[in-house]
Design a protein around this motif. Structure first.
Motif, short mmCIF file in Angstrom:
data_model
loop_
_atom_site.label_atom_id
_atom_site.label_comp_id
_atom_site.label_asym_id
_atom_site.label_seq_id
_atom_site.Cartn_x
_atom_site.Cartn_y
_atom_site.Cartn_z
N GLY A 34 0.80 -1.22 0.00
CA GLY A 34 0.00 0.00 0.00
C GLY A 34 0.82 1.26 0.00
N VAL A 35 2.12 1.16 -0.31
CA VAL A 35 2.98 2.34 -0.39
C VAL A 35 2.95 2.81 -1.84
N GLU A 36 2.20 3.87 -2.08
CA GLU A 36 1.84 4.24 -3.45
C GLU A 36 2.89 5.09 -4.16
N ARG A 37 3.69 5.81 -3.41
CA ARG A 37 4.72 6.66 -4.00
C ARG A 37 6.01 6.53 -3.21
N LEU A 38 7.15 6.53 -3.92
CA LEU A 38 8.47 6.45 -3.31
C LEU A 38 9.33 7.56 -3.90
N VAL A 39 10.12 8.20 -3.06
CA VAL A 39 11.10 9.17 -3.55
C VAL A 39 12.49 8.66 -3.22
N THR A 40 13.25 8.32 -4.26
CA THR A 40 14.62 7.85 -4.07
C THR A 40 15.56 9.05 -4.12
N ALA A 62 14.12 6.09 -11.08
CA ALA A 62 12.82 6.76 -11.07
C ALA A 62 12.09 6.57 -12.40
N GLU A 63 12.83 6.64 -13.49
CA GLU A 63 12.23 6.45 -14.82
C GLU A 63 11.75 5.01 -15.02
N ARG A 64 12.41 4.10 -14.36
CA ARG A 64 12.16 2.67 -14.57
C ARG A 64 10.86 2.19 -13.94
N PHE A 65 10.44 2.84 -12.86
CA PHE A 65 9.30 2.33 -12.10
C PHE A 65 8.19 3.37 -11.99
N GLU A 66 6.98 2.91 -12.20
CA GLU A 66 5.82 3.76 -11.97
C GLU A 66 5.70 4.03 -10.47
N GLY A 67 5.42 5.26 -10.12
CA GLY A 67 5.24 5.61 -8.72
C GLY A 67 6.53 5.93 -7.99
N VAL A 68 7.67 5.89 -8.69
CA VAL A 68 8.96 6.22 -8.07
C VAL A 68 9.47 7.53 -8.66
N TYR A 69 9.88 8.43 -7.78
CA TYR A 69 10.40 9.74 -8.16
C TYR A 69 11.77 9.92 -7.51
N PRO A 114 11.24 0.10 1.47
CA PRO A 114 10.07 0.98 1.52
C PRO A 114 8.80 0.37 2.08
N ALA A 115 8.58 -0.93 1.89
CA ALA A 115 7.36 -1.55 2.43
C ALA A 115 7.27 -1.43 3.94
N PHE A 116 8.43 -1.29 4.60
CA PHE A 116 8.44 -1.27 6.07
C PHE A 116 7.97 0.07 6.64
#
Length: 259
Positions: A29-35, A50-57, A220-222
């Motif tokens: 349920g973690v919908e957005r991640l910022v690396t 970020a480009e590789r995965f949807e929802g990752v910035y 990130p899931a944690f």
């Protein structure tokens, strides 16, 4: 739904299974991640993830540990890289007087340059602060007088005075797995007095895995465990806390498309 506002997916700890790490985050349920970027010479690698995965910035910036190794970091260079569609923040930057891998004056100069880039671009500043509360407060107040800028104190573990100053200046405060640690009573006490509308959650993974994963690689899931503790401290239902912190995230990271 939750957001991990700060992780490091480009680090070696994730080389072998970054696809599964991102998949587990979304499943949790973690919908957005910022690396987060820590050196300009790693930005290409960070933005590629970020480009590789949807929802990752991603962000762009130089960590205070690294500023002595970098060439002069200019506002113009930071802003140039920040134009990428998936670059949604400036940093991480700030002050670290615990390790002092870089001289304090060099850290301060770089920090002010990043603040200027955040002010000019309108992108949120991701601030690292460790055992530097007095200088951090001074710089934040001085720079705020020049013009407001959006920002978050990431992985907050500082004192109550800095938390109070941050909220006064409209700066968000992000909670990491530290808030679950057995020896973090003082931090938990401070968190109970931070307004919910100024709180974000993060993992800072692969570091600082929350209980019950303490001592393992963080991912990130944690962030769900940190959010559960935050909800408990603020006396909120977990769903309400998740909704509040996600709304806060989208308000601050306004370049991110809402899920």
């Amino acid at each position: 739904m939750l957001v991990d506002s700060h992780c490091h997916l480009n680090m070696d700890a994730f080389t072998d299974d970054v696809e599964m790490v991102v998949a587990r985050a979304h499943a949790a349920g973690v919908e957005r991640l910022v690396t987060i970027c820590t050196r300009l010479d790693e930005f290409a690698q960070v933005v590629a993830i970020a480009e590789r995965f949807e929802g990752v910035y991603c962000s762009v910036g130089v960590h205070p540990h690294e500023v002595a190794k970098e060439e002069v970091v200019t506002v113009e260079r930071i802003m140039e890289l920040a134009r990428h569609p998936k670059t949604v923040a400036i940093g991480e930057t700030g002050l670290d007087y615990y390790y002092e891998h870089s001289p304090r004056e060099v850290q301060q100069r770089s920090f002010r340059a990043h603040i200027d880039a955040a002010r000019r671009s309108g992108l949120p500043l991701v601030i690292h602060s460790r055992q530097a509360d007095e200088d951090m407060e001074t710089i934040l107040r001085e720079e705020n007088e020049k013009g407001a800028f959006p920002a978050v104190l990431h992985c907050f573990s500082s004192g109550e005075q800095l938390a109070h100053t941050a909220v006064e200046l409209g700066i968000y405060i992000s909670l990491s797995g530290i808030v679950t640690f057995s020896k973090a009573e003082e931090l938990r006490d401070i968190v109970t007095r931070i307004p919910a509308e100024y709180i974000l959650v993060e993992t800072d993974s692969p570091y600082l895995a929350p209980i019950p994963h303490r001592g393992k690689r963080n991912e990130p899931a944690f962030v769900i465990h940190t959010a559960a503790k935050g909800a408990q401290l603020l006396g909120m239902e977990e769903k309400a806390f998740a909704r509040q912190t996600s709304d806060n995230f989208y308000r601050l990271f306004s370049k991110v498309a809402r899920a």
